[in-house]
Write an enzyme that holds these catalytic residues in place. Structure first.
Site, mmCIF file in Angstrom:
data_model
loop_
_atom_site.group_PDB
_atom_site.id
_atom_site.type_symbol
_atom_site.label_atom_id
_atom_site.label_comp_id
_atom_site.label_asym_id
_atom_site.label_seq_id
_atom_site.Cartn_x
_atom_site.Cartn_y
_atom_site.Cartn_z
ATOM 1 C CE LYS A 15 -3.839 -2.276 2.501
ATOM 2 N NZ LYS A 15 -4.568 -2.311 3.806
ATOM 3 C CE1 TYR A 55 -9.328 -3.288 1.142
ATOM 4 C CE2 TYR A 55 -9.115 -1.269 -0.136
ATOM 5 C CZ TYR A 55 -8.586 -2.199 0.742
ATOM 6 O OH TYR A 55 -7.300 -2.045 1.218
ATOM 7 C CG ASN A 158 -3.067 -2.859 7.219
ATOM 8 O OD1 ASN A 158 -2.960 -2.440 6.068
ATOM 9 N ND2 ASN A 158 -4.147 -3.483 7.650
ATOM 10 C CG HIS A 161 -5.020 -6.431 -0.286
ATOM 11 N ND1 HIS A 161 -6.168 -6.652 0.448
ATOM 12 C CD2 HIS A 161 -5.034 -7.330 -1.289
ATOM 13 C CE1 HIS A 161 -6.838 -7.642 -0.107
ATOM 14 N NE2 HIS A 161 -6.183 -8.072 -1.167
ATOM 15 C CD GLU A 172 -8.511 -9.521 -3.122
ATOM 16 O OE1 GLU A 172 -9.069 -9.187 -2.073
ATOM 17 O OE2 GLU A 172 -7.351 -9.985 -3.153
#
Ligand code: GDP
Ligand code: MG
Length: 203
Positions: A15, A55, A158, A161, A172
């Protein structure tokens, strides 16, 4: 061994905070040394639409569940959720996630191998860096907590992904890669990881 057991695919995205923190090399190194095979890689700046699509692969059920999880977390802290329904809370998390993921360059990858999804999740660590295990990427390389993220009304930062299940990975991956970008090749190490008789070691 059945061929498909060695060929599970998982999507990993470093990310924007991972890229900005100069952790790309460190993160890739941790996945690479497991023996999993990197079969696709690109650096890109996702649009917020693309991030939303990503998402939303879990559909309405995901919105409801993630909203419920957040509402339960409010209750545990003795607070009342500011949202009328789980879905509304889910939509707020979706929007925050989309903003986070599309805020700058990311590195998208597909890793292939036996139990690729599970192995990658184990190395990545739990969602909240504060409680992610020591030794995991999220546990070792960053700091964030639900408390801080919620007080600033943003997504928890965090670094990564990683697909949660093989089914999630299957949905995805086409958002990020065309079929022709996913490479088919052999790694020498696969003989050691998967060959039944370890043929080829002795001269
Ligand atoms: P992951 O699979 O471990 O990344 O976690 P999820 O799929 O449940 O959630 C996707 C992303 O949404 C996470 O990586 C976090 O960035 C963010 N997120 C998830 N749950 C929460 C939450 O309860 N609060 C906040 N602030 N962010 C969350
Ligand atoms: Mg997830």
């Amino acid at each position: 061994m059945v061929a498909h057991l060695k060929k599970e695919h998982t999507l990993v995205i470093i990310k924007p905070d991972g890229v900005q923190r100069a952790l790309m090399g460190e993160i890739i190194r941790r996945y690479e040394r497991t023996g999993l095979k990197l079969v696709a890689l690109k650096m890109t700046i996702p649009t917020s639409e693309m991030a939303r699509t990503h998402y939303m692969v879990g559909g309405e059920e995901w919105l409801e569940n993630i909203g419920r999880k957040a509402a339960v977390a409010y209750e545990k802290k003795g607070k009342k959720s500011p949202f009328a329904t789980f879905r509304e809370n889910g939509v707020a998390i979706l929007e925050a996630n989309a903003k986070y993921l599309s805020s700058g360059p990311v590195v998208a990858m597909i890793w292939e191998g036996h139990q690729a999804v599970g192995i990658v999740r184990k190395i990545t660590g739990g969602t909240e860096p504060l409680s992610s295990d020591v030794g995991t990427i999220r546990g070792d390389l960053t700091v964030d907590s639900y408390q801080l993220a919620d007080s600033d009304q943003r997504s928890i930062r965090n670094l990564i992904h990683a697909s949660g299940t093989p089914e999630e990975a299957e949905k995805e991956i086409p958002i990020w890669f065309e079929e022709k970008e996913i490479l088919k090749y052999r790694l020498i190490a696969e003989q050691i990881l998967y060959d039944v008789n370890l043929d080829g070691i002795l001269e």
